[in-house]
Design a protein around this motif. Structure first.
Motif: not given
Length: 125
Positions: A51-52, A54-56, A58, A119-120, A122-125
């Protein structure tokens, strides 16, 4: 070719770590804590990482593949859950076997949800 080599090395590392966790939980004739623990940790890490990534966007696709397929693929094991459940049933430990199956299923789903949620965050930060 490099990807396969990295996956193989990560898989070897995952298998060794799984063995070491198994040595921490030397038990016989009871609840299979070692397999349960590695499967819960592995599910959490797998879902968090996927998920990390996919979202980032990076995280390197190679890194994600090496960790998920290689390390976590060797670290976690559904086949051991099946084997241990049958062995518990053969030993007439039906309640422990049933508890193990349900805890594995529900615990795995809970760890997956937690991994996605973390993951959501951490990614939002």
């Amino acid at each position: 070719m490099k990807e396969r080599l990295y996956i193989g090395i990560a898989g070897a590392a995952g298998a060794v770590v799984r063995l070491l966790v198994g040595l921490l939980f030397l038990t016989s004739g009871g609840f299979p804590f070692a397999t349960f623990t590695v499967n819960m940790i592995g599910t959490l890490l797998l879902c968090f990482l996927v998920e990390r990534a996919r979202l980032s966007g990076r995280l390197s696709p190679l890194l994600v593949t090496v960790v998920t397929v290689g390390f976590l693929g060797a670290f976690t094991t559904f086949s051991a859950v099946s084997l241990e459940t049958i062995m518990l049933l053969e030993d007439r430990l039906v309640l422990i076997a049933g508890t193990y199956v349900w805890m594995s299923l529900l615990g795995g789903l809970a760890m997956a949800a937690l991994g996605f949620s973390l993951a959501k965050k951490v990614t939002a930060q």
